[in-house]
Design an enzyme around this catalytic site. Structure first.
Site, PDB file in Angstrom:
ATOM      1  N   ARG A   1      13.344  -2.299   5.971  1.00  0.00           N
ATOM      2  CA  ARG A   1      14.518  -2.726   5.191  1.00  0.00           C
ATOM      3  C   ARG A   1      14.873  -1.649   4.164  1.00  0.00           C
ATOM      4  O   ARG A   1      14.336  -1.641   3.043  1.00  0.00           O
ATOM      5  CB  ARG A   1      14.228  -4.054   4.495  1.00  0.00           C
ATOM      6  CG  ARG A   1      14.255  -5.244   5.465  1.00  0.00           C
ATOM      7  CD  ARG A   1      13.606  -6.459   4.892  1.00  0.00           C
ATOM      8  NE  ARG A   1      12.175  -6.249   4.704  1.00  0.00           N
ATOM      9  CZ  ARG A   1      11.406  -6.978   3.908  1.00  0.00           C
ATOM     10  NH1 ARG A   1      11.928  -7.923   3.178  1.00  0.00           N
ATOM     11  NH2 ARG A   1      10.110  -6.734   3.814  1.00  0.00           N
TER      12      ARG A   1
ATOM     13  N   LYS B   1     -12.786  -5.838  10.624  1.00  0.00           N
ATOM     14  CA  LYS B   1     -13.578  -4.915   9.798  1.00  0.00           C
ATOM     15  C   LYS B   1     -15.025  -4.863  10.294  1.00  0.00           C
ATOM     16  O   LYS B   1     -15.640  -3.793  10.334  1.00  0.00           O
ATOM     17  CB  LYS B   1     -13.524  -5.338   8.336  1.00  0.00           C
ATOM     18  CG  LYS B   1     -12.145  -5.125   7.714  1.00  0.00           C
ATOM     19  CD  LYS B   1     -12.000  -5.890   6.419  1.00  0.00           C
ATOM     20  CE  LYS B   1     -10.689  -5.571   5.717  1.00  0.00           C
ATOM     21  NZ  LYS B   1     -10.407  -6.477   4.593  1.00  0.00           N
TER      22      LYS B   1
ATOM     23  N   ASP C   1      -9.214 -10.831   9.862  1.00  0.00           N
ATOM     24  CA  ASP C   1      -9.274  -9.568   9.127  1.00  0.00           C
ATOM     25  C   ASP C   1     -10.731  -9.114   8.977  1.00  0.00           C
ATOM     26  O   ASP C   1     -11.069  -7.963   9.241  1.00  0.00           O
ATOM     27  CB  ASP C   1      -8.611  -9.750   7.754  1.00  0.00           C
ATOM     28  CG  ASP C   1      -8.664  -8.501   6.912  1.00  0.00           C
ATOM     29  OD1 ASP C   1      -7.834  -7.601   7.123  1.00  0.00           O
ATOM     30  OD2 ASP C   1      -9.566  -8.405   6.048  1.00  0.00           O
TER      31      ASP C   1
ATOM     32  N   VAL D   1       0.837  -1.207   0.000  1.00  0.00           N
ATOM     33  CA  VAL D   1       0.000   0.000   0.000  1.00  0.00           C
ATOM     34  C   VAL D   1       0.875   1.262   0.000  1.00  0.00           C
ATOM     35  O   VAL D   1       0.619   2.215  -0.750  1.00  0.00           O
ATOM     36  CB  VAL D   1      -0.965   0.002   1.217  1.00  0.00           C
ATOM     37  CG1 VAL D   1      -1.817   1.266   1.225  1.00  0.00           C
ATOM     38  CG2 VAL D   1      -1.865  -1.244   1.195  1.00  0.00           C
TER      39      VAL D   1
HETATM   40  N1  NAI Z   1      -2.837  -4.890   0.901  1.00  0.00           N
HETATM   41  C1  NAI Z   1      -4.134  -4.611   0.945  1.00  0.00           C
HETATM   42  O1  NAI Z   1      -4.900  -4.985   0.035  1.00  0.00           O
HETATM   43  C2  NAI Z   1      -4.699  -3.837   2.055  1.00  0.00           C
HETATM   44  C3  NAI Z   1      -3.979  -3.558   3.194  1.00  0.00           C
HETATM   45  N2  NAI Z   1      -4.541  -2.847   4.217  1.00  0.00           N
HETATM   46  C4  NAI Z   1      -3.764  -2.554   5.401  1.00  0.00           C
HETATM   47  O2  NAI Z   1      -2.705  -1.691   5.052  1.00  0.00           O
HETATM   48  C5  NAI Z   1      -1.595  -1.925   5.908  1.00  0.00           C
HETATM   49  C6  NAI Z   1      -0.376  -2.239   5.067  1.00  0.00           C
HETATM   50  O3  NAI Z   1      -0.640  -3.365   4.278  1.00  0.00           O
HETATM   51  P1  NAI Z   1       0.344  -3.826   3.099  1.00  0.00           P
HETATM   52  O4  NAI Z   1       0.944  -2.654   2.455  1.00  0.00           O
HETATM   53  O5  NAI Z   1      -0.429  -4.797   2.313  1.00  0.00           O
HETATM   54  O6  NAI Z   1       1.432  -4.605   3.954  1.00  0.00           O
HETATM   55  P2  NAI Z   1       2.961  -4.899   3.559  1.00  0.00           P
HETATM   56  O7  NAI Z   1       3.388  -6.020   4.434  1.00  0.00           O
HETATM   57  O8  NAI Z   1       3.107  -5.035   2.094  1.00  0.00           O
HETATM   58  O9  NAI Z   1       3.675  -3.543   3.998  1.00  0.00           O
HETATM   59  C7  NAI Z   1       3.980  -3.200   5.322  1.00  0.00           C
HETATM   60  C8  NAI Z   1       5.401  -2.687   5.334  1.00  0.00           C
HETATM   61  O10 NAI Z   1       5.686  -2.175   6.634  1.00  0.00           O
HETATM   62  C9  NAI Z   1       7.048  -2.491   6.896  1.00  0.00           C
HETATM   63  N3  NAI Z   1       7.302  -2.406   8.333  1.00  0.00           N
HETATM   64  C10 NAI Z   1       7.086  -3.329   9.278  1.00  0.00           C
HETATM   65  N4  NAI Z   1       7.452  -2.845  10.482  1.00  0.00           N
HETATM   66  C11 NAI Z   1       7.907  -1.595  10.291  1.00  0.00           C
HETATM   67  C12 NAI Z   1       8.428  -0.590  11.134  1.00  0.00           C
HETATM   68  N5  NAI Z   1       8.543  -0.798  12.446  1.00  0.00           N
HETATM   69  N6  NAI Z   1       8.795   0.589  10.586  1.00  0.00           N
HETATM   70  C13 NAI Z   1       8.673   0.785   9.272  1.00  0.00           C
HETATM   71  N7  NAI Z   1       8.214  -0.123   8.402  1.00  0.00           N
HETATM   72  C14 NAI Z   1       7.814  -1.301   8.919  1.00  0.00           C
HETATM   73  C15 NAI Z   1       7.248  -3.881   6.316  1.00  0.00           C
HETATM   74  O11 NAI Z   1       8.601  -4.158   6.093  1.00  0.00           O
HETATM   75  C16 NAI Z   1       6.430  -3.773   5.026  1.00  0.00           C
HETATM   76  O12 NAI Z   1       7.216  -3.360   3.941  1.00  0.00           O
HETATM   77  C17 NAI Z   1      -2.033  -3.049   6.856  1.00  0.00           C
HETATM   78  O13 NAI Z   1      -2.570  -2.488   8.015  1.00  0.00           O
HETATM   79  C18 NAI Z   1      -3.124  -3.741   6.056  1.00  0.00           C
HETATM   80  O14 NAI Z   1      -4.047  -4.424   6.893  1.00  0.00           O
HETATM   81  C19 NAI Z   1      -5.813  -2.374   4.153  1.00  0.00           C
HETATM   82  C20 NAI Z   1      -6.586  -2.613   3.067  1.00  0.00           C
HETATM   83  C21 NAI Z   1      -6.101  -3.403   1.948  1.00  0.00           C
HETATM   84  N1  LIG Z   2      -6.114  -8.788   3.339  1.00  0.00           N
HETATM   85  C1  LIG Z   2      -7.215  -7.923   3.116  1.00  0.00           C
HETATM   86  C2  LIG Z   2      -6.746  -6.636   2.523  1.00  0.00           C
HETATM   87  C3  LIG Z   2      -7.734  -5.590   2.616  1.00  0.00           C
HETATM   88  O1  LIG Z   2      -8.216  -5.214   3.655  1.00  0.00           O
HETATM   89  C4  LIG Z   2      -8.208  -8.570   2.171  1.00  0.00           C
HETATM   90  O2  LIG Z   2      -7.873  -9.609   1.599  1.00  0.00           O
HETATM   91  O3  LIG Z   2      -9.327  -8.070   2.058  1.00  0.00           O
END
Ligand code: NAI
Ligand SMILES: N[C@@H](CC=O)C(=O)O
Ligand code: NA
Length: 430
Positions: free
Chosen positions: A46, A203, A199, A14
């Site tokens: 990273r 929600k 999840d 995201v």
């Molecule tokens: N991917 C999706 O379709 C959706 C995701 N979300 C939410 O958005 C958020 C992010 O999701 P994604 O981007 O998919 O996850 P992701 O796992 O791709 O990205 C999260 C990033 O945060 C980094 N991270 C972890 N600990 C950290 C720290 N202490 N400081 C800085 N960076 C750190 C990780 O290395 C990773 O790159 C989550 O809360 C997820 O539930 C919400 C709706 C949809």
């Molecule tokens: N992991 C979630 C991401 C969005 O909230 C999903 O699959 O819906």
């Protein structure tokens, strides 16, 4: 025009799309807000990983960004409870507004975050946390604030919907489809959060809190994931003109004495193939909202994936920035109703039960007697004889979930029942 200075915490699926949108749309956003948005730092875990973002903005010190006097708004897309809870509380207490996509955190500690925001006058926005790109939380918090919402029901997890759609359409296997959902950026960092319903339960808690003006946490939500959904369940559903979906259902319940409570649940359910939710496939989400004056509404769109989710995040950031430019505030927490959560056992549901039974006289009456004993009324029965055994499919009328479960347990123990092939709740039909 003084820029709105933004720190991004997390730059994964995201986060990278948030940076891309803010960069590609910079000029338009300035016009829409009345001030430019400037990313002043991006906290990552990273720093050496390849990303399409300006490298000079990267830091591994999220806490320093939160503390910095050069930051106005925190956008959190790390996910999870730690360290995000501490980081966001600190930001809000210092008066920095927060935009987050973190449903897990909001469903557990949303009230702490709101209290911190209220105390300092900061804003807290989280449209991306439920149903990704779909504008759903803002309609609940704002557009429908003058109405009385009675029910919110829908598909709110893209990963499990992607898996169930594939199982239904092609008979694809569970593991390979989950892998594909992860590759496409739909699944959570730990995909058990998706498949076990955590999840969706987070929600559902957020939706129920906003819809019913009360505090609902993830622990108030009854939860079952899709791990136990078998090919036999999918086939049984197909045979009856139904399909299986993981549903989140939030209901306002009024007892005969007029006492109100909320019933919030997440579980797989069979719905008719003619139901509008049956044609919601892949990572798409759809949510029905029923309100006294507005009637029924349906919200549909992409519930997962980097770019769709970033759309909601950036939309929230625009709202926060506009509030700052106008010296205004977004909506505060509205939890005055203080409703209790009804246990799942007391919630009326309907069951579909598919059994393999001995094909001999009196079997149906033995099975029917167990239903009668538990005061569960049968809506439909279909029996198909084979050589020595028979298939018996029963759909019930509504009864309490506890009564239905006891019925199934007892039926499973009858000597004439050779196998309980499929048991699933039924929704979306009278
Ligand atoms: N991917 C999706 O379709 C959706 C995701 N979300 C939410 O958005 C958020 C992010 O999701 P994604 O981007 O998919 O996850 P992701 O796992 O791709 O990205 C999260 C990033 O945060 C980094 N991270 C972890 N600990 C950290 C720290 N202490 N400081 C800085 N960076 C750190 C990780 O290395 C990773 O790159 C989550 O809360 C997820 O539930 C919400 C709706 C949809
Ligand atoms: N992991 C979630 C991401 C969005 O909230 C999903 O699959 O819906
Ligand atoms: Na949304």
């Amino acid at each position: 025009m003084k820029p709105i200075r933004v720190a991004l915490l997390g730059c994964g699926t995201v986060g990278t799309e948030v940076v891309r949108l803010l960069t590609d749309q910079a000029e338009d956003l300035t016009q829409r807000i009345g001030a430019p948005v400037e990313i002043v730092g991006i906290a990552v875990r990273r720093p050496n990983k390849h990303r399409e973002v300006p490298e000079h903005l990267l830091t591994t010190d999220a806490a320093a960004l939160v503390k910095s006097d050069d930051v106005d708004v925190i956008v959190e897309v790390i996910g999870g409870i730690d360290p995000t809870r501490g980081l966001l509380l600190e930001a809000l207490r210092a008066g920095k507004s927060v935009v987050t996509a973190n449903k897990a955190l909001l469903a557990e500690h949303g009230s702490d975050l709101f209290e911190a925001a209220d105390a300092s006058g900061a804003d807290l926005y989280f449209e991306a946390a439920v149903a990704g790109a779909i504008p759903l939380l803002r309609p609940l918090r704002e557009s429908l604030a003058g109405d009385r919402i009675t029910r919110v029901m829908g598909i709110v997890n893209g990963t499990t919907n992607f898996i169930l759609s594939a199982m239904d359409a092609t008979g694809a296997g569970y593991a390979e489809t989950l892998e594909e959902a992860s590759r496409l950026g739909y699944a959570e960092a730990d995909p058990t959060a998706d498949v076990d319903g955590f999840d969706a339960a987070s929600k559902a808690a957020i939706l129920a809190s906003l819809a019913f003006h009360t505090r609902v946490t993830a622990s108030d939500v009854y939860r079952e994931g899709i791990r136990a959904v078998s090919a036999a369940d999918i086939a049984a559903a197909k045979g009856l003109g139904r399909t299986v979906k993981l549903l989140a259902i939030c209901e306002r319940v009024v007892s005969p004495s007029g006492q109100e409570s909320v019933a919030v649940r997440v579980h797989p359910a069979m719905i008719p193939r003619t139901h509008p939710l049956a044609s919601v496939n892949g990572a798409f989400n759809a949510v029905f909202v029923e309100a006294d004056a507005a009637g029924e509404m349906m919200f549909y769109g992409q519930g997962a994936g980097g770019a769709p989710t970033a759309s909601a995040v950036v939309g929230d950031l625009v709202a926060v920035a506009r509030n700052m430019v106008a010296s205004g505030h977004g909506p505060r927490e509205s939890a005055y109703a203080a409703l209790s959560a009804q246990p799942m056992g007391n919630t009326p549901t309907r069951y579909h039960i598919s059994l393999d039974v001995a094909d001999k006289a009196g079997v149906l009456s033995q099975v029917a007697a167990v239903f009668a004993e538990h005061d569960v009324s049968i809506a439909a029965v279909r029996q198909e004889g084979r050589t020595e055994d028979a298939s018996l499919v029963i759909v019930t009328h509504a009864a309490t979930d506890a009564a239905l479960r006891s019925t199934v347990d007892k039926i499973g123990g009858l000597p004439v029942v050779r196998d309980v092939v499929s048991v699933m709740r039924v929704e979306g039909e009278e």
